[in-house]
Design an enzyme around this catalytic site. Structure first.
Site, mmCIF file in Angstrom:
data_model
loop_
_atom_site.group_PDB
_atom_site.id
_atom_site.type_symbol
_atom_site.label_atom_id
_atom_site.label_comp_id
_atom_site.label_asym_id
_atom_site.label_seq_id
_atom_site.Cartn_x
_atom_site.Cartn_y
_atom_site.Cartn_z
ATOM 1 N N HIS A 1 -8.961 -18.050 -7.665
ATOM 2 C CA HIS A 1 -7.689 -17.196 -8.203
ATOM 3 C C HIS A 1 -6.715 -18.574 -8.539
ATOM 4 O O HIS A 1 -5.971 -18.631 -8.495
ATOM 5 C CB HIS A 1 -6.702 -17.229 -7.312
ATOM 6 C CG HIS A 1 -7.069 -15.152 -7.058
ATOM 7 N ND1 HIS A 1 -8.673 -15.905 -5.660
ATOM 8 C CD2 HIS A 1 -7.705 -13.808 -6.935
ATOM 9 C CE1 HIS A 1 -9.308 -15.037 -5.514
ATOM 10 N NE2 HIS A 1 -8.506 -14.265 -5.646
ATOM 11 N N HIS B 1 -5.237 -17.171 -1.118
ATOM 12 C CA HIS B 1 -5.890 -17.292 -2.624
ATOM 13 C C HIS B 1 -5.372 -18.463 -3.317
ATOM 14 O O HIS B 1 -5.801 -18.999 -4.684
ATOM 15 C CB HIS B 1 -5.730 -16.324 -3.439
ATOM 16 C CG HIS B 1 -4.268 -15.276 -3.208
ATOM 17 N ND1 HIS B 1 -3.851 -14.589 -3.302
ATOM 18 C CD2 HIS B 1 -3.792 -14.703 -4.621
ATOM 19 C CE1 HIS B 1 -2.272 -14.625 -3.466
ATOM 20 N NE2 HIS B 1 -2.355 -14.691 -5.030
ATOM 21 N N ASN C 1 6.391 -14.773 -9.105
ATOM 22 C CA ASN C 1 5.353 -14.264 -10.420
ATOM 23 C C ASN C 1 5.416 -12.922 -11.591
ATOM 24 O O ASN C 1 4.433 -13.145 -12.642
ATOM 25 C CB ASN C 1 4.450 -15.269 -10.805
ATOM 26 C CG ASN C 1 3.400 -14.457 -10.074
ATOM 27 O OD1 ASN C 1 3.497 -13.508 -9.790
ATOM 28 N ND2 ASN C 1 2.081 -15.198 -9.179
ATOM 29 N N GLU D 1 4.695 -5.483 16.569
ATOM 30 C CA GLU D 1 3.289 -6.172 17.005
ATOM 31 C C GLU D 1 2.839 -7.334 16.152
ATOM 32 O O GLU D 1 2.181 -7.946 16.734
ATOM 33 C CB GLU D 1 2.097 -5.073 17.444
ATOM 34 C CG GLU D 1 3.437 -4.072 18.752
ATOM 35 C CD GLU D 1 3.840 -3.232 17.860
ATOM 36 O OE1 GLU D 1 3.947 -2.988 17.160
ATOM 37 O OE2 GLU D 1 4.221 -2.385 18.898
ATOM 38 N N HIS E 1 -1.664 -0.011 29.807
ATOM 39 C CA HIS E 1 -1.139 1.509 29.592
ATOM 40 C C HIS E 1 -3.215 1.897 29.058
ATOM 41 O O HIS E 1 -3.098 2.501 27.805
ATOM 42 C CB HIS E 1 -0.259 2.025 28.900
ATOM 43 C CG HIS E 1 0.926 2.097 29.373
ATOM 44 N ND1 HIS E 1 1.480 0.914 30.027
ATOM 45 C CD2 HIS E 1 1.761 2.740 29.965
ATOM 46 C CE1 HIS E 1 2.881 0.876 30.861
ATOM 47 N NE2 HIS E 1 2.924 1.832 30.762
ATOM 48 N N GLN F 1 0.670 7.073 23.393
ATOM 49 C CA GLN F 1 0.275 6.146 24.511
ATOM 50 C C GLN F 1 -1.284 5.252 24.370
ATOM 51 O O GLN F 1 -0.758 4.776 25.816
ATOM 52 C CB GLN F 1 1.238 6.130 25.528
ATOM 53 C CG GLN F 1 2.628 7.310 25.492
ATOM 54 C CD GLN F 1 3.394 5.950 24.564
ATOM 55 O OE1 GLN F 1 3.926 5.196 24.471
ATOM 56 N NE2 GLN F 1 3.954 6.617 22.863
#
Lengths: 618, 618
Positions: free
Chosen positions: B32, B73, B181, B362, B411, B423
């Protein structure tokens, strides 16, 4: 000016709804009572004031307004609303959260008025976005989509993905209703009752925001009226509410998120609610009886594959989309800013009106797809197989909403090469195999890709198609069929001592191994397992019966992939299934080097088979 | 006032860096290039102006400033910088992207100056957040953390999770550098060169923003100086840059994202870069030689379990954290707004200074954990098992950064009950099994949970602990050991006709089945597979040798779970492995009802075994 009698009627209705929420949750012995009480006025005001247009006898009417409870745990409110609308009896309400009842703990599509199952937070806005996108750009219908959001779930990044895309697509038919009740599950949210904190964030993404007291019907009604007048951008009604509103001893109190009242508390609460009128009936006005715009895609120029010219399956995917679209005009194609890599850009160039750029935001892409398929569309959504992991929770949830989404993951396996591990999909098969009733395709060449894309479109359900970065030879003729649940025996003979099961890039390694082993007098059978789920048990049984054992070889981690799928299919037969899979930390390098390094190349197959012969296992 | 000679030196250095990027990418034949050229001046200005403090001979120094390339990258730039710093020769640079070279396609920890592997976009800011959190609240050191971000990756929702939490924790030691960019992989980004679009969004989350021209060294240096003066909030330097900057014929042009120059183009480009001075050497100032604050947790009151009182394993998890903390003072506990459900709140109450609320986000929680473990901490992070799916991509990436993170999912399974499918963690075992060298624990009772949490803390690597919502009996004595890779034979006799392998809730179903079958004269062996990965192959082999076949039973989907783990362990032995797992759409209901419905209860075990006897398979 808001009509006083209307307000009185809404207040009466809100009392009835609160009563129903209270009795049903106490009856269930669990549930999210306080989270249902806080948005009660907001949703009563929406549904029963004449603003919401819905043909209650035809929930599937294409021009119905849509309402999604992103905070799916407010299900007692949802069911109570439809009870007031005459669609659920009080007796039925008392089955809340009981086994076999459509009134589940979080809203699911088992209940016919639920658009999509929710309960994993931060997903409803994306689903609503899909429905609004459908209204504005595909069906071209004037319905509005409303999404009830919790304040606590606003911390999910997926919300901001949805916010930015909804503004990008100028979805003025999408209205969010943010129930700022200050309290999450375990305590106060990050911003408490500071409505301006939400206003700043949400408006910075290009949304119109309206701040109100969520328990004042005049404010509620005016906010919806205003929202419907906004053009060219989505609107968020940000409402200050009280968790547990209506029952003084639980109002605005921490510790009540997952709790319900016992019988004594219920009696006390009902006293506070006051007299309720069960005879009260509501009329939800019907929408205009409009039909979706008819769209007939013109035929595009086809492409044909010849055995002398290798083609990457990812490219064949793009061409296949274009080829089949005229036969499946409900298709919609989405991509997460890599359409020049997944080759969905081939479709985009031909049918830009049915391609939506979703930028690098995979969660929202999956949620949008869910929303589109709720409105009868068949979304094909693509990115690198590795990055579909980003949407695992949305993919998981979509199985609970009868989804009809086609997921396409390119750049599968270590054969990606120089870009290195971050770009390699090595757990995608495992992920999609866990989805109930999913179909998992892994084509090896352009012809099978082309056919499998069509099979995916035909099939009503969740399909995953795994494509490969690099070119592979074309080995099938265009008349070959690739049904769901099938496989192909590509090499076989009476002297085969083992069956090698491969798919995608490893099929060509197996074919090369076949040639080289044949020269030393060792005969192997080779199966192309283009459909990993459902798996062709019969063919596997036949192969293991004929050749005695099986060797699987896959460009995927050992867990949850082809090897384990084959073992599960044959588990009860008690025959050995050997396997080669990616088991070492991948790195950058040439694809061939990496296949060798991970021992899933021709060399590894030959080595393993010779080893088994030496150990007298074959 | 910026020193003119300093600017001239930086310009010289930037030319050298651009030269190195150009020759190394052309040498590699891929990479890249343009994404490396756009932030060159920004990072040269940071690293070589005296602002960045780093002991180049001790990259692990606890008070070093940290630099993360979230846009992984741009690796050619990263390697070129360390070449200019004298740590990589030009010859080594020419191994870029080649097999076996630490200079991989996207930055990975194979290269010692890389903090954490990146390349899946939108993850670096969370990692930086973890490092900044460590500096401010744990090590209490004055180092700063810098994160280079791409504009295209700002569409990832995870970015907004990180933005909100960084502001919430007042991380004025965290500085983002946004390289705007304008161009993504396939075209223009959502906001192009509109810096104010980013400013609005980012500042709305409580960050200070500084807008600059990313190719002007005076502006760059002033921006960093300003950033270091901001207190109580993080800072984002938003820089307008040109993709491909320095090479006129690729500057600001679409279609060059993944392309490099051929030899002729390279010659042309080098002419434009002008004379370079390879002898130029840079000095990066060392940080103050400070050590992390010593922290000795006081001992807390223990808890003991007795067989007469059932305890939920999720609760035992909370108590275990408290018990072991004094022995593992590098532990840090995070939770995603469900600490009252996962019971990490037990730890929080005892040691609030080492608990961080991560709210319902999360992805950022997992990224933060990665950042913490880069700085030597051992994070235990918890939420519902189902919602860990949300962080699958971060979990996947963490394996490429030698992570030492303990994931805890509560759970698990349909035994969650009334709350319904949204759940229920039903694919968590499959997900964590795909992670290379991961450890997967699934304790059944409080004692084994307690021991396994300690094993997790001891083990250097990724560990998943699956806990259960409901109470289960205590079956082990406190002297029992639960090593990694072990299992427990809990019932056995010489007349056993099959081995039932269970874990978690299904262990108790198997024990009940054992009793009932015994009464009808049928003897079964029962194994508690508390460690699903690595699996106890020896014990399984022994069991299948002794009893002839195996029946697995698990509260998890059939794919990628215990059944498949056992089959893989025994694949080469060719013996039947039957299995019971969740295979029907789950719903709300009582846990017992759901275990029966999914055919993973005592009843189902007995039925299956009797069926096998009838079919003369046992």
């Amino acid at each position: 000016m808001v009509d006083k009698r209307k307000i009185e009627k809404l207040e009466k209705l809100a009392r009835l709804i609160r009563y129903l929420i209270l009795v049903s949750t106490t009856g269930a012995g669990s549930g999210h009572l306080t989270s249902s009480l806080s948005p009660t006025d907001l949703i009563v005001g929406l549904l029963f004031s004449g603003i919401f247009r819905f043909d209650v006898d035809h929930p599937g009417h294409p021009n119905n307004d849509r309402l999604i409870f992103s905070k799916g745990h407010a299900s007692p409110l949802f069911y109570a609303l439809w009870s007031a609308a005459g669609k659920v009896t009080e007796e039925e309400l008392m089955t809340l959260r009981k086994f076999g009842s459509p009134l589940e703990g979080h809203t699911t599509t088992a209940f016919p008025y639920v658009e999509a199952s929710t309960g994993s937070l931060g997903q409803g806005l994306s689903i609503g976005l899909g429905m609004a996108l459908n209204a504005k750009y595909i069906d071209k219908l004037p319905y509005n989509t409303y999404v009830l959001l919790g304040d606590s779930e606003m911390s999910e990044g997926s919300q901001y993905e949805a916010l930015q895309l909804a503004a990008h697509y100028n979805l003025d038919n999408l209205i969010g209703i943010l129930d700022v009740n200050r309290l999450g599950q375990r305590g106060e949210t990050m911003y408490g009752h500071d409505l301006t904190a939400y206003e700043k964030r949400i408006s910075s993404f290009g949304w119109e925001t309206i701040l109100i007291n969520g328990h004042s019907f005049p404010e509620i009604l005016i906010s919806y009226e205003k929202a419907l007048q906004v053009s060219n951008k989505p609107v968020m009604v940000i409402a200050k509410t009280i968790k547990g509103k209506g029952v003084s001893f639980i109002e605005d109190k921490n510790g009540w998120h997952g709790n319900v009242l016992n019988k004594e508390q219920l009696a006390q609460a009902l006293k506070e609610i006051g007299e309720i009128d069960k005879s009260i009936r509501v009329e939800i006005p019907k929408p205009e009886d409009l039909k979706p715009e008819k769209y007939v895609p013109r035929k595009a120029k086809g492409i044909s594959y010849t055995t002398d010219k290798p083609v990457a399956t990812r490219k064949a995917y793009g061409y296949a989309l274009v080829r089949i679209f005229p036969d499946f005009p409900t298709m919609v194609v989405l991509d997460a800013e890599v359409s020049n890599s997944t080759y969905s850009e081939i479709f985009k160039k031909e049918y830009p009106e049915r391609f939506f750029e979703m930028y690098i935001a995979e969660q929202n892409m999956a949620g949008t797809a869910q929303g589109l398929c709720c409105r009868g569309k068949v979304p094909f959504i693509s990115t690198f197989g590795a990055f579909l992991n980003r949407a695992f929770d949305q993919i998981r949830m979509s199985q609970y909403s009868d989804a009809n989404i086609k997921f396409v993951g390119s750049h599968a396996g270590v054969s990606v090469g120089q870009d290195g591990p971050s770009q390699m999909g090595l757990e995608d098969i495992a992920m999609f195999r866990t989805i109930l009733n999913s179909v998992v395709f892994y084509p090896s060449d352009a012809v099978s890709t082309d056919k499998l894309v069509e099979e995916a479109a035909k099939h009503n359900g969740i399909v995953y198609i795994r494509t490969t970065r690099n070119e592979t030879p074309v080995i099938y003729s265009k008349d070959e069929e690739f049904p769901i649940g099938g496989s192909k025996v590509v090499r076989s003979g009476s002297k085969d001592i083992i069956t090698v099961i491969a798919a995608g890039v490893t099929l060509f390694e197996a074919l090369d191994a076949y040639e080289e082993l044949k020269e030393s007098g060792i005969h192997i059978r080779v199966i192309d397992l283009y459909c990993i789920k459902p798996i062709n048990k019969k063919a596997l049984k036949q192969a293991i019966g004929a050749t005695g054992s099986i060797l699987t070889v896959e460009d995927h981690y050992a867990e949850g992939g082809i090897g384990e799928a084959v073992r599960s299919a044959l588990a009860e037969y008690g025959m050995p299934v050997y396997s080669l899979a990616v088991q070492k930390m991948p790195k950058s390098g040439k694809p061939e080097e990496l296949l060798d390094y991970e021992e899933i190349s021709k060399v590894a197959i030959i080595k393993k088979i010779k080893e088994l012969i030496r150990e007298e296992k074959l």
